[in-house]
Design an enzyme around this catalytic site. Sequence first.
Site, PDB file in Angstrom:
ATOM      1  N   HIS A 156     -98.388 -77.740 -32.334  1.00 51.31           N
ATOM      2  CA  HIS A 156     -99.292 -77.166 -31.331  1.00 51.31           C
ATOM      3  C   HIS A 156    -100.726 -77.158 -31.844  1.00 51.31           C
ATOM      4  CE1 HIS A 156    -100.382 -74.136 -28.142  1.00 51.31           C
ATOM      5  NE2 HIS A 156    -101.318 -73.877 -29.028  1.00 51.31           N
ATOM      6  N   GLU A 157    -100.912 -76.610 -33.038  1.00 56.42           N
ATOM      7  CA  GLU A 157    -102.275 -76.509 -33.571  1.00 56.42           C
ATOM      8  C   GLU A 157    -102.854 -77.885 -33.890  1.00 56.42           C
ATOM      9  OE1 GLU A 157    -103.859 -73.886 -33.242  1.00 56.42           O
ATOM     10  OE2 GLU A 157    -102.224 -72.475 -32.929  1.00 56.42           O
ATOM     11  N   HIS A 187    -104.409 -79.288 -30.855  1.00 59.70           N
ATOM     12  CA  HIS A 187    -105.802 -78.874 -30.628  1.00 59.70           C
ATOM     13  C   HIS A 187    -106.751 -79.740 -31.444  1.00 59.70           C
ATOM     14  CE1 HIS A 187    -105.075 -75.428 -28.122  1.00 59.70           C
ATOM     15  NE2 HIS A 187    -104.417 -74.739 -29.049  1.00 59.70           N
ATOM     16  N   HIS A 189    -107.160 -83.084 -29.852  1.00 59.14           N
ATOM     17  CA  HIS A 189    -108.021 -82.919 -28.673  1.00 59.14           C
ATOM     18  C   HIS A 189    -109.489 -82.977 -29.097  1.00 59.14           C
ATOM     19  CE1 HIS A 189    -108.552 -80.498 -24.641  1.00 59.14           C
ATOM     20  NE2 HIS A 189    -109.216 -81.632 -24.649  1.00 59.14           N
ATOM     21  N   GLU A 235    -105.071 -74.246 -23.423  1.00 63.64           N
ATOM     22  CA  GLU A 235    -103.837 -74.335 -24.193  1.00 63.64           C
ATOM     23  C   GLU A 235    -102.908 -75.430 -23.687  1.00 63.64           C
ATOM     24  OE1 GLU A 235    -103.093 -72.782 -26.962  1.00 63.64           O
ATOM     25  OE2 GLU A 235    -104.917 -71.585 -26.965  1.00 63.64           O
ATOM     26  N   TYR A 264    -102.356 -68.333 -21.497  1.00 62.89           N
ATOM     27  CA  TYR A 264    -101.217 -68.925 -22.193  1.00 62.89           C
ATOM     28  C   TYR A 264    -100.074 -69.215 -21.217  1.00 62.89           C
ATOM     29  CZ  TYR A 264    -103.087 -68.259 -26.886  1.00 62.89           C
ATOM     30  OH  TYR A 264    -103.861 -68.346 -28.020  1.00 62.89           O
TER      31      TYR A 264
END
Length: 716
Positions: free
Chosen positions: A475-476, A479, A482, A504, A647
């Site tokens: 997930h991180e 980011h 991105h 998110e 979220y």
Amino acid sequence: MQKPPQAPPLFNGTATSIVADARALIENMRKVQDQLVQAVRPDHATFANVIQPLANAENALHAQSHILGFYTDVSPDPKLRDASAEAQRLFNDFAIESVMREELFLLVDAALGKQEDLEVESKQLLIKQHKEYLRNGLKLAAGPTRARFAEIQKRLSMLCLEFRKNQSKEAGGFWATPQQLDGISNEIISDLEKGTGENEGKLRLTFEFHHLIPAQMFAKDGETRKRCTLGYENKCNENIPIFKEVMLLRDEAARLLGYPNHASFRIEEKMAKTPETVNTFLEDLRLRLASGGQKELQNLIQLKRADFESRNEPFDGRFFLWDLPFYKQIMLEQQFSIDQQKIAEYFPLQTSIDGMLEIFQHLFGLAFVEIDGDKRNDLAESGNGGELVWHEDVQLFAVWDDAKEGGGFLGYLYLDLFPRDGKYGTPANFNLQPGFCRADGTRHYPSTALVCSFTKPTAETPSLLRHDELVTLFHELGHGIHDLVSKTLYARFHGTMTVIDFGEAPSQMLENWCWTPSTLKSLSRHYSSLSPRYLETWKAKSNGGEPVPPVQIPDEVINKLIRTRHVNGALFQLRVLQFSIFDMMVHEPTSPEALERMNMSVEYNKLRKDLMKIDGPEVLGEGYEWGHGEGNFGHVMGDYDAGYYGYLYSQVFADDIFHTVFQADPMNAQEGRRYRYGILEKGGSQDEMKTVMDFLGRQPSPDAFYRELDLVEPPA
């Protein structure tokens, strides 16, 4: 290694230079503003002679300011952390000063009135800048009211920084005997501080996530789990008055601007647009989750009953907050044959990272080149490669397009993955330098950092990831990707700088790969296969009674793991719902007086009990003020004020995109490229709903979200 066209930033700041550099950046920006006010009359104002110079100066500011404020989250030196917090305060105060300069607003207002034919991102910039002035006090008449608004903003800036600072310096924990820690893995136990003197023979369990979560999941002693839970809920009690004051000041500021509350002020700029939309969404979800949550709780109560009976201990029917992670784990073991600690053996941190980067290379056409050893000295402008990172544990990568995508440079990726004193404890991604187009038309490339606190490797055992940690890492890292592939003209729209209730979604969408059999297989490698030393460690742990594990995780284990994806999912979502509803509650009071009277700790704990039906110390006669979780609710001190619902809201977009585009073939590189350029590259450069609709070819739908969670229509 091909030399990147832009050198990595240096992390050689001192307590003196950090503050001095912040002041210099601010002064340069202020000089640009002053020159514009002196040189341009409102009737001559255009995008080119007002907005573009301001944007160029803002880009240059952000190219350095993010790093100056980053030390406070990662530096092991408390003096650097304090200086970094001061730099953040200076930047925040200057931002308030800037958006309250009426002579600048008159120029921006005049430029907007020209109604020039601008490309999409520049038009977005002009409109948002204009709104910023109005939303930061310039719709108020000059005088006491506007002055009070400015005073509130500066006070809020200081309080939010103080709140975060208290979180970073928190170092709570307790001493426990080995018996009280029974059930926790040897890897965690070996990481704990050993006691001396009166604590001889004991170990210190901290409230940091890398200790707290395994203790809550695996400690057999209920009293130990209770101490963990209550300790965590009270670990930042000095933030309680800060939290209350922030809520009161935000409410006052919103009312000064003519809004009924802070939630109305904040959500106006998000995808949801109004608090009514948010509240309707949350209430609908609450009704849909209620019955599922109760069924899940009853199943867990039965497990606890059976556990107590197996030990011939009386069971009073109570199920506490500190029981939830433990008995969820028992359920996974007994009903699904899942052993999380055994599964973690297949996901050493470094091999998992390597596998994740390979996935991004395949899907998005990227290439990652690690910069270590002498390569750092070659790249550092100072010749000292140690200045390219803020700590010796940090990994650094240069990121490029692959040959098919043109081979161009994209930016720098940093991985700071292990815990240390003073470091930000929650897994997060930090943009260190945004990407943007310079005034001369060349590109400034981004730098982005993953900051996590996974268990540090030892000579005998590598850092091993539980599956939930694997999902967090992916997930991180999403980011970070991105940030790296975004390509915007202006720093303020770069990468993850979207509205909160969409921001998110890209990373939530990528979590699905961690529940895909082929991906889990490719990411896995049993640590015993990494080196003879690790194999000996494993043999010692198994006492020679088991065959050597296969190199990759077996298919039957993967299938069992995937079956558990939504086990107790309703209770998990109800916990997220608690944060979301509480966030709205404190930012949407009926009146200032009602907010002043509100006991936020009581409301926080009552809301959790009302939603999840799980007992806390209130049933032991301690009332609802036993914990102060709001003192650790750092999200609402950042960008998530009246935004934590994002979220859940963004999960709707994430599930729709995955099920529509990637579910049939998650490794479809053609769709991966389309997603990269259609979603990730856009950042916040245009309306996010347009970005989603252009990609899907239709309005987004919540159907996949509800289907994924197996949620029925709410009762009439």
